[in-house]
Design an enzyme around this catalytic site. Structure first.
Site, PDB file in Angstrom:
ATOM      1  N   CYS A 113       0.809  -1.229   0.000  1.00  0.00           N
ATOM      2  CA  CYS A 113       0.000   0.000   0.000  1.00  0.00           C
ATOM      3  C   CYS A 113       0.841   1.276   0.000  1.00  0.00           C
ATOM      4  CB  CYS A 113      -0.962  -0.001   1.180  1.00  0.00           C
ATOM      5  SG  CYS A 113      -2.259  -1.240   0.986  1.00  0.00           S
ATOM      6  N   HIS A 253      -3.065   7.600   2.408  1.00  0.00           N
ATOM      7  CA  HIS A 253      -3.538   6.327   1.866  1.00  0.00           C
ATOM      8  C   HIS A 253      -4.948   6.086   2.420  1.00  0.00           C
ATOM      9  CE1 HIS A 253      -3.936   2.229   0.863  1.00  0.00           C
ATOM     10  NE2 HIS A 253      -3.595   1.744   2.048  1.00  0.00           N
ATOM     11  N   ASN A 283     -10.240   0.755  -0.067  1.00  0.00           N
ATOM     12  CA  ASN A 283      -8.786   0.860  -0.081  1.00  0.00           C
ATOM     13  C   ASN A 283      -8.275   0.283  -1.410  1.00  0.00           C
ATOM     14  OD1 ASN A 283      -6.038   0.415   0.236  1.00  0.00           O
ATOM     15  ND2 ASN A 283      -6.194  -0.438   2.305  1.00  0.00           N
TER      16      ASN A 283
HETATM   17  C1  COA Z   1      -9.911  -4.366  10.065  1.00  0.00           C
HETATM   18  C2  COA Z   1     -10.462  -3.515  11.217  1.00  0.00           C
HETATM   19  C3  COA Z   1     -11.474  -2.520  10.678  1.00  0.00           C
HETATM   20  C4  COA Z   1     -11.149  -4.455  12.202  1.00  0.00           C
HETATM   21  O1  COA Z   1     -11.600  -3.693  13.299  1.00  0.00           O
HETATM   22  P1  COA Z   1     -11.392  -4.269  14.793  1.00  0.00           P
HETATM   23  O2  COA Z   1     -12.011  -3.347  15.724  1.00  0.00           O
HETATM   24  O3  COA Z   1      -9.914  -4.504  14.947  1.00  0.00           O
HETATM   25  O4  COA Z   1     -12.223  -5.577  14.705  1.00  0.00           O
HETATM   26  P2  COA Z   1     -11.786  -7.047  15.104  1.00  0.00           P
HETATM   27  O5  COA Z   1     -10.877  -7.609  14.053  1.00  0.00           O
HETATM   28  O6  COA Z   1     -11.332  -7.043  16.534  1.00  0.00           O
HETATM   29  O7  COA Z   1     -13.170  -7.779  14.975  1.00  0.00           O
HETATM   30  C5  COA Z   1     -14.264  -7.451  15.800  1.00  0.00           C
HETATM   31  C6  COA Z   1     -15.380  -8.381  15.438  1.00  0.00           C
HETATM   32  O8  COA Z   1     -15.881  -8.018  14.135  1.00  0.00           O
HETATM   33  C7  COA Z   1     -15.929  -9.192  13.333  1.00  0.00           C
HETATM   34  N1  COA Z   1     -15.773  -8.816  11.922  1.00  0.00           N
HETATM   35  C8  COA Z   1     -14.640  -8.786  11.174  1.00  0.00           C
HETATM   36  N2  COA Z   1     -14.944  -8.406   9.920  1.00  0.00           N
HETATM   37  C9  COA Z   1     -16.267  -8.185   9.879  1.00  0.00           C
HETATM   38  C10 COA Z   1     -17.158  -7.786   8.870  1.00  0.00           C
HETATM   39  N3  COA Z   1     -16.736  -7.497   7.624  1.00  0.00           N
HETATM   40  N4  COA Z   1     -18.472  -7.666   9.182  1.00  0.00           N
HETATM   41  C11 COA Z   1     -18.904  -7.928  10.413  1.00  0.00           C
HETATM   42  N5  COA Z   1     -18.117  -8.327  11.411  1.00  0.00           N
HETATM   43  C12 COA Z   1     -16.809  -8.454  11.142  1.00  0.00           C
HETATM   44  C13 COA Z   1     -14.811 -10.061  13.853  1.00  0.00           C
HETATM   45  O9  COA Z   1     -15.035 -11.398  13.480  1.00  0.00           O
HETATM   46  C14 COA Z   1     -14.938  -9.833  15.324  1.00  0.00           C
HETATM   47  O10 COA Z   1     -15.996 -10.604  15.816  1.00  0.00           O
HETATM   48  P3  COA Z   1     -15.867 -11.371  17.232  1.00  0.00           P
HETATM   49  O11 COA Z   1     -15.690 -10.270  18.229  1.00  0.00           O
HETATM   50  O12 COA Z   1     -17.151 -12.093  17.322  1.00  0.00           O
HETATM   51  O13 COA Z   1     -14.660 -12.241  17.107  1.00  0.00           O
HETATM   52  C15 COA Z   1      -9.306  -2.754  11.937  1.00  0.00           C
HETATM   53  O14 COA Z   1      -8.510  -3.653  12.668  1.00  0.00           O
HETATM   54  C16 COA Z   1      -8.450  -2.006  10.974  1.00  0.00           C
HETATM   55  O15 COA Z   1      -8.854  -1.035  10.369  1.00  0.00           O
HETATM   56  N6  COA Z   1      -7.208  -2.421  10.811  1.00  0.00           N
HETATM   57  C17 COA Z   1      -6.344  -1.866   9.784  1.00  0.00           C
HETATM   58  C18 COA Z   1      -6.607  -2.583   8.487  1.00  0.00           C
HETATM   59  C19 COA Z   1      -6.086  -1.834   7.296  1.00  0.00           C
HETATM   60  O16 COA Z   1      -6.300  -0.664   7.155  1.00  0.00           O
HETATM   61  N7  COA Z   1      -5.398  -2.571   6.429  1.00  0.00           N
HETATM   62  C20 COA Z   1      -4.873  -2.060   5.239  1.00  0.00           C
HETATM   63  C21 COA Z   1      -3.615  -1.318   5.538  1.00  0.00           C
HETATM   64  S1  COA Z   1      -2.890  -0.753   4.090  1.00  0.00           S
END
Ligand code: COA
Length: 326
Positions: A113, A253, A283
Site C-alpha cells: 500500500c 492512503h 482501499n
Molecule cells: C480491520 C479492522 C477494521 C477491524 O476492526 P477491529 O475493531 O480490529 O475488529 P476485530 O478484528 O477485533 O473484529 C471485531 C469483530 O468483528 C468481526 N468482523 C470482522 N470483519 C467483519 C465484517 N466485515 N463484518 C462484520 N463483522 C466483522 C470479527 O469477526 C470480530 O468478531 P468477534 O468479536 O465475534 O470475534 C481494523 O482492525 C483495521 O482497520 N485495521 C487496519 C486494516 C487496514 O487498514 N489494512 C490495510 C492497511 S494498508
C-alpha cells in the site's frame, strides 16, 4: 539539482460498483459494521476480462493527456503494484506495450500500500536527468482478485483502481520537494499472501486453506498505521525544512477513515486539512493516493501554490510520505 514535479495527473476506476449491502450476499457482514469500522460504503470491482495493466493504461492515458505528451515522450515507466497481471515478467512492461511507450525503460516496484509513495520518490530522482526527461509513475491494483471472498475481515476493505502522474522538470522551488521512506521487515507476515512464492510453492492443500489469498492481522496493522502515518508526514516535512503549519492538504492512503482521523489528531490537524474518498472506492492499495490526488484537484483543493503531503503505510511493513509543492 533540477526541480521535478507533476505535469500530468490521471485516475481510473472500473465502472462496476459494489456496496456494503452487496457484500452481505457473500459474507456475514452489515453496512453498519463496515461503515463504523472503516467509513467505506462502496468500492469498484474490475470485470473479469480486465487486468491491473488495463486499469493502469486508462490512468496513464489521462496523465499523458493532462501533460500534453504522447506515449513516445516517456523515457521511464514505473508501476507500483502488489497485484500484478502475472508474477513475472513485469506488469510495467505490459503497460508499456499496451500504451505504445516505445524506447523507454519499465519496471515494477512492490511496497504494497506504500508502493505509490516509493515509486514517486524513485521517479522524481530519475526525471529531468540525462536520458530520463519524462517519467510515468502509475499505481494500479485489482485486489478483488487476490482477496478471499469468504474472509469477511479482509474482503470488504478493498477496491480496484489506478492513478498515474507524469514527472518532469518544473520551475525552481516547485514539485516533489522530498520524500521519507521506511520499512520494518520484521512485520512482513502481518500482511501477506502466504503461498505461491518460492518459500511455499503452491500445493493442493494451500488452495483448500485459501493460502493463495491476501491475509492480514487487522489489529496489528491498526496499531502500526496510526503511528506510521503521522510519523511519515512529520519526517518528510522535516527533511525538506517545512513545518506542519506550512501544509495546505494531507492526502493519506485511503485505508480506513478511523486511521486517518487518529493520524490527523496526532498531527494536531483538523479533518478539513485532509481529503478522503474511501467511502466511494474502499482501499485501492498502491493506487489510492493518486486517485485521491486527482479528485482533490478536480474539487479545487489543489492549485498553484498548494503544499501537499501524501502519505501511505501498509504491507512490508512499509511506509512513507512525499512533500509536493504545486
Ligand atoms: C480491520 C479492522 C477494521 C477491524 O476492526 P477491529 O475493531 O480490529 O475488529 P476485530 O478484528 O477485533 O473484529 C471485531 C469483530 O468483528 C468481526 N468482523 C470482522 N470483519 C467483519 C465484517 N466485515 N463484518 C462484520 N463483522 C466483522 C470479527 O469477526 C470480530 O468478531 P468477534 O468479536 O465475534 O470475534 C481494523 O482492525 C483495521 O482497520 N485495521 C487496519 C486494516 C487496514 O487498514 N489494512 C490495510 C492497511 S494498508
Amino acid at each position: 539539482m533540477v526541480s521535478v514535479g507533476i505535469i500530468g495527473l490521471g485516475a481510473y476506476v472500473p465502472p462496476n460498483e459494489m456496496s456494503n449491502e452487496d457484500w452481505m450476499e457473500y459474507v456475514d457482514t452489515s453496512d453498519e459494521w463496515i461503515t463504523t469500522k472503516t467509513g467505506m460504503k462502496k468500492r469498484r470491482i474490475a470485470s473479469s476480462d480486465m487486468c491491473t495493466s488495463d486499469l493502469a493504461v486508462e490512468a496513464c492515458k489521462q496523465a499523458l493527456e493532462d501533460a500534453n505528451l504522447k506515449p513516445k515522450d516517456i523515457d521511464l515507466l514505473i508501476l507500483a503494484t502488489s497485484s500484478p497481471d502475472v508474477p513475472l515478467s513485469s506488469t510495467a512492461g505490459i503497460i508499456q506495450d499496451k500504451l505504445g511507450c516505445v524506447e523507454c525503460a519499465a519496471f515494477d516496484i512492490n511496497a504494497v500500500c506504500a508502493g505509490w509513495i516509493h515509486a514517486l520518490d524513485i521517479g522524481s530522482r530519475f526525471a529531468g536527468t540525462s536520458g530520463y526527461q519524462n517519467v510515468l509513475v502509475v499505481g494500479s491494483e485489482i485486489y478483488s482478485r487476490i482477496l478471499n471472498w469468504k474472509d469477511r475481515a479482509t474482503c470488504v476493505l478493498f477496491g480496484d483502481g489506478a492513478g498515474a502522474v507524469v514527472l518532469s522538470e518544473v520551475g525552481n522551488g516547485k514539485g516533489i520537494l522530498g520524500s521519507w521512506l521506511m520499512s520494518d521487515g520484521s512485520g512482513s507476515s502481518v500482511i501477506e499472501i502466504p503461498a505461491g512464492g518460492v518459500r511455499t510453492p503452491f500445493n493442493s492443500e494451500d488452495f483448500e486453506e485459501g493460502k493463495q489469498y491476501f491475509h492480514m492481522d487487522g489489529r496489528a496493522v491498526w496499531d502500526f498505521a496510526i503511528e506510521a502515518f503521522p510519523q511519515a508526514v512529520r519526517n518528510a516535512l522535516s527533511k525538506v525544512g517545512k513545518d506542519i503549519s506550512d501544509v495546505d492538504l494531507i492526502i493519506p492512503h485511503q485505508a480506513n477513515i478511523n486511521i486517518i482521523k487518529a493520524g490527523m489528531e496526532k498531527l494536531n490537524l483538523g479533518m478539513d486539512k485532509t481529503f478522503t474518498n474511501l467511502h466511494k472506492y474502499g482501499n485501492t492499495a498502491g493506487a489510492s493516493v493518486p486517485i485521491a490526488m486527482r479528485e482533490a484537484m478536480d474539487e479545487g483543493l489543489i492549485k498553484e501554490g498548494t503544499l501537499v503531503v501524501t502519505a501511505a503505510f501498509g504491507g512490508g511493513l512499509a511506509w512513507g510520505a512525499n512533500v509536493i509543492q504545486f
